[in-house]
Design a protein around this motif. Structure first.
Motif, PDB file in Angstrom:
ATOM      1  N   LEU A   1       0.869  -1.187   0.000  1.00 54.90           N
ATOM      2  CA  LEU A   1       0.000   0.000   0.000  1.00 54.90           C
ATOM      3  C   LEU A   1       0.899   1.228   0.000  1.00 54.90           C
ATOM      4  CD1 LEU A   1      -2.528  -1.208   2.733  1.00 54.90           C
ATOM      5  CD2 LEU A   1      -2.938  -1.125   0.265  1.00 54.90           C
ATOM      6  N   PRO A   2       1.359   1.645  -1.164  1.00 58.69           N
ATOM      7  CA  PRO A   2       2.408   2.673  -1.252  1.00 58.69           C
ATOM      8  C   PRO A   2       2.036   4.032  -0.692  1.00 58.69           C
ATOM      9  CG  PRO A   2       1.484   2.185  -3.413  1.00 58.69           C
ATOM     10  CD  PRO A   2       0.963   1.134  -2.482  1.00 58.69           C
ATOM     11  N   LYS A   3       0.753   4.325  -0.479  1.00 56.70           N
ATOM     12  CA  LYS A   3       0.355   5.627   0.064  1.00 56.70           C
ATOM     13  C   LYS A   3       0.040   5.568   1.558  1.00 56.70           C
ATOM     14  CE  LYS A   3       0.719   7.940  -3.747  1.00 56.70           C
ATOM     15  NZ  LYS A   3       1.763   8.980  -3.883  1.00 56.70           N
ATOM     16  N   LEU A   4       0.425   4.482   2.186  1.00 59.27           N
ATOM     17  CA  LEU A   4       0.122   4.305   3.603  1.00 59.27           C
ATOM     18  C   LEU A   4       1.048   5.163   4.462  1.00 59.27           C
ATOM     19  CD1 LEU A   4      -1.754   2.551   5.419  1.00 59.27           C
ATOM     20  CD2 LEU A   4       0.164   0.960   5.637  1.00 59.27           C
ATOM     21  N   ILE A   5       0.450   5.895   5.404  1.00 60.01           N
ATOM     22  CA  ILE A   5       1.209   6.649   6.404  1.00 60.01           C
ATOM     23  C   ILE A   5       1.144   5.862   7.697  1.00 60.01           C
ATOM     24  CG2 ILE A   5       1.413   8.816   7.683  1.00 60.01           C
ATOM     25  CD1 ILE A   5      -0.086  10.194   5.437  1.00 60.01           C
ATOM     26  N   VAL A   6       2.244   5.224   8.054  1.00 58.84           N
ATOM     27  CA  VAL A   6       2.249   4.391   9.256  1.00 58.84           C
ATOM     28  C   VAL A   6       3.641   4.382   9.862  1.00 58.84           C
ATOM     29  CG1 VAL A   6       2.766   2.259   7.995  1.00 58.84           C
ATOM     30  CG2 VAL A   6       1.587   2.129  10.204  1.00 58.84           C
ATOM     31  N   GLY A   7       3.680   4.257  11.165  1.00 60.22           N
ATOM     32  CA  GLY A   7       4.958   4.180  11.863  1.00 60.22           C
ATOM     33  C   GLY A   7       4.817   3.372  13.137  1.00 60.22           C
ATOM     34  N   ILE A   8       5.947   2.950  13.658  1.00 59.01           N
ATOM     35  CA  ILE A   8       5.965   2.149  14.890  1.00 59.01           C
ATOM     36  C   ILE A   8       7.048   2.687  15.816  1.00 59.01           C
ATOM     37  CG2 ILE A   8       6.457  -0.141  15.865  1.00 59.01           C
ATOM     38  CD1 ILE A   8       5.268  -1.342  13.322  1.00 59.01           C
ATOM     39  N   LYS A   9       6.707   2.794  17.090  1.00 59.70           N
ATOM     40  CA  LYS A   9       7.672   3.139  18.130  1.00 59.70           C
ATOM     41  C   LYS A   9       7.755   1.989  19.127  1.00 59.70           C
ATOM     42  CE  LYS A   9       6.788   8.141  18.151  1.00 59.70           C
ATOM     43  NZ  LYS A   9       6.419   9.295  19.021  1.00 59.70           N
ATOM     44  N   ASP A  10       8.889   1.880  19.796  1.00 62.37           N
ATOM     45  CA  ASP A  10       8.982   0.886  20.868  1.00 62.37           C
ATOM     46  C   ASP A  10       8.469   1.522  22.158  1.00 62.37           C
ATOM     47  OD1 ASP A  10      11.033   2.475  21.914  1.00 62.37           O
ATOM     48  OD2 ASP A  10      12.634   1.110  21.299  1.00 62.37           O
TER      49      ASP A  10
ATOM     50  N   ARG B   1       7.448   4.196   3.671  1.00 61.38           N
ATOM     51  CA  ARG B   1       8.131   5.010   2.666  1.00 61.38           C
ATOM     52  C   ARG B   1       7.368   6.288   2.357  1.00 61.38           C
ATOM     53  NH1 ARG B   1       9.251   0.837  -2.132  1.00 61.38           N
ATOM     54  NH2 ARG B   1       7.200   0.121  -1.418  1.00 61.38           N
ATOM     55  N   HIS B   2       6.042   6.186   2.288  1.00 59.22           N
ATOM     56  CA  HIS B   2       5.246   7.377   1.970  1.00 59.22           C
ATOM     57  C   HIS B   2       5.352   8.413   3.084  1.00 59.22           C
ATOM     58  CE1 HIS B   2       2.291   9.874   0.124  1.00 59.22           C
ATOM     59  NE2 HIS B   2       1.378   9.672   1.049  1.00 59.22           N
ATOM     60  N   TYR B   3       5.373   7.959   4.326  1.00 52.90           N
ATOM     61  CA  TYR B   3       5.505   8.894   5.441  1.00 52.90           C
ATOM     62  C   TYR B   3       6.851   9.599   5.381  1.00 52.90           C
ATOM     63  CZ  TYR B   3       4.813  10.728  10.170  1.00 52.90           C
ATOM     64  OH  TYR B   3       4.656  11.559  11.244  1.00 52.90           O
ATOM     65  N   LEU B   4       7.904   8.853   5.058  1.00 51.32           N
ATOM     66  CA  LEU B   4       9.222   9.462   4.931  1.00 51.32           C
ATOM     67  C   LEU B   4       9.240  10.496   3.814  1.00 51.32           C
ATOM     68  CD1 LEU B   4      11.484   6.288   5.326  1.00 51.32           C
ATOM     69  CD2 LEU B   4      11.130   8.097   7.015  1.00 51.32           C
ATOM     70  N   GLU B   5       8.542  10.198   2.722  1.00 49.33           N
ATOM     71  CA  GLU B   5       8.467  11.148   1.608  1.00 49.33           C
ATOM     72  C   GLU B   5       7.750  12.428   2.024  1.00 49.33           C
ATOM     73  OE1 GLU B   5       6.464   8.944  -1.380  1.00 49.33           O
ATOM     74  OE2 GLU B   5       8.198   7.662  -1.854  1.00 49.33           O
ATOM     75  N   LEU B   6       6.662  12.291   2.776  1.00 46.91           N
ATOM     76  CA  LEU B   6       5.927  13.463   3.232  1.00 46.91           C
ATOM     77  C   LEU B   6       6.775  14.316   4.170  1.00 46.91           C
ATOM     78  CD1 LEU B   6       2.415  11.899   3.912  1.00 46.91           C
ATOM     79  CD2 LEU B   6       3.047  13.397   2.024  1.00 46.91           C
ATOM     80  N   LEU B   7       7.573  13.650   4.982  1.00 46.06           N
ATOM     81  CA  LEU B   7       8.444  14.366   5.917  1.00 46.06           C
ATOM     82  C   LEU B   7       9.698  14.904   5.251  1.00 46.06           C
ATOM     83  CD1 LEU B   7       8.269  11.901   8.945  1.00 46.06           C
ATOM     84  CD2 LEU B   7       7.196  14.152   8.808  1.00 46.06           C
TER      85      LEU B   7
END
Length: 250
Positions: free
Chosen positions: A24-33, A43-49
């Motif tokens: 899902l190339p347009k997905l904005i998702v991230g994970i923290k510990d 990847r899309h979130y990194l591009e937006l940032l």
């Protein structure tokens, strides 16, 4: 060891999320510990940032947020999420590349079912215009949590639509300049910093019988305004909510 089992589970969770994100190339998702360190960003979130993974992974702060109020608010809310093990929904407004960017962020605790420990946080982002919050609005309209009740005499202050907007963003720790830009952007018409300053000094100070923003902030919190969302913002469709299910409409 329990710590190793939790880490193994988090690693598998991250890998599964990576597979989904790649499809899902347009997905904005991230994970923290659980220590609030970024472990994965799509990847899309990194591009937006406009940053590389190396500028985020293993760090608490996102490069473009560092030093902003938003960054400190994010860490505070994430710590509370882990402590209370409860999903939250927020409106995040940050300044990226000299522009204010609004997004709805849904955050959920990642729980290892084997140990029942919170091992991290997964967060998913949506552009504010594409988010459907009708269900959350309905839940607010019917919610009557005692901790969110407004001090009833406050209803007699006869606040204007603009005053309610300013109070809402003031309690979210935005400056007059930020408040002016946010309202201007969402309403599509200009409002100046001096206008916002005037609302504070010529209207809100008098209505709440205070002489400084610090005193106003304290008076507002004492009377429950941090748990309120102006009805006008809901009806206009131009604004989303911070911590959606914790607010009442007035």
């Amino acid at each position: 060891m329990i710590e190793n089992r939790d880490q193994d589970f988090l690693n598998r969770f991250i890998e599964s999320t990576r597979v989904i994100s790649d499809g899902l190339p347009k997905l904005i998702v991230g994970i923290k510990d659980k220590n609030l360190l970024h472990k994965y960003c799509s990847r899309h979130y990194l591009e937006l940032l406009n940053v590389d993974a190396s500028e985020i992974i293993g760090k608490k702060h996102i490069k473009n947020y560092r030093g902003t109020r938003a960054s400190h608010m994010i860490l505070r809310d994430d710590a509370a999420l882990i402590a209370h093990r409860r999903e939250t929904t927020h409106l995040l407004i940050v300044r990226l590349n000299n522009a204010l960017k609004p997004r709805v962020i849904i955050k959920s605790p990642i729980i290892n079912p084997e140990t029942e420990n919170v091992v991290g946080i997964i967060y998913r982002g949506f552009d504010y215009a594409s988010a459907n919050i009708n269900r959350d609005i309905v839940s607010i309209e019917h919610a009557r949590d005692d901790t969110c009740e407004l001090n009833r005499p406050e209803l007699e202050r006869n606040l204007t639509r603009r005053e309610k907007q300013v109070i809402f963003f003031f309690l979210a720790n935005f400056t007059s300049n930020d408040i002016a830009k946010i309202i201007s952007e969402f309403e599509g018409k200009p409002i100046s910093k001096s206008t916002v300053d005037s609302i504070f000094s010529n209207q809100l100070y008098d209505k709440f019988e205070v002489h400084s923003r610090q005193a106003l902030y304290q008076r507002l919190v004492e009377n429950g305004y941090e748990k309120l969302i102006p009805q006008e913002l809901i009806e206009s469709g131009d604004m989303l909510l911070l911590a959606l299910k914790n607010y009442l409409i007035y």
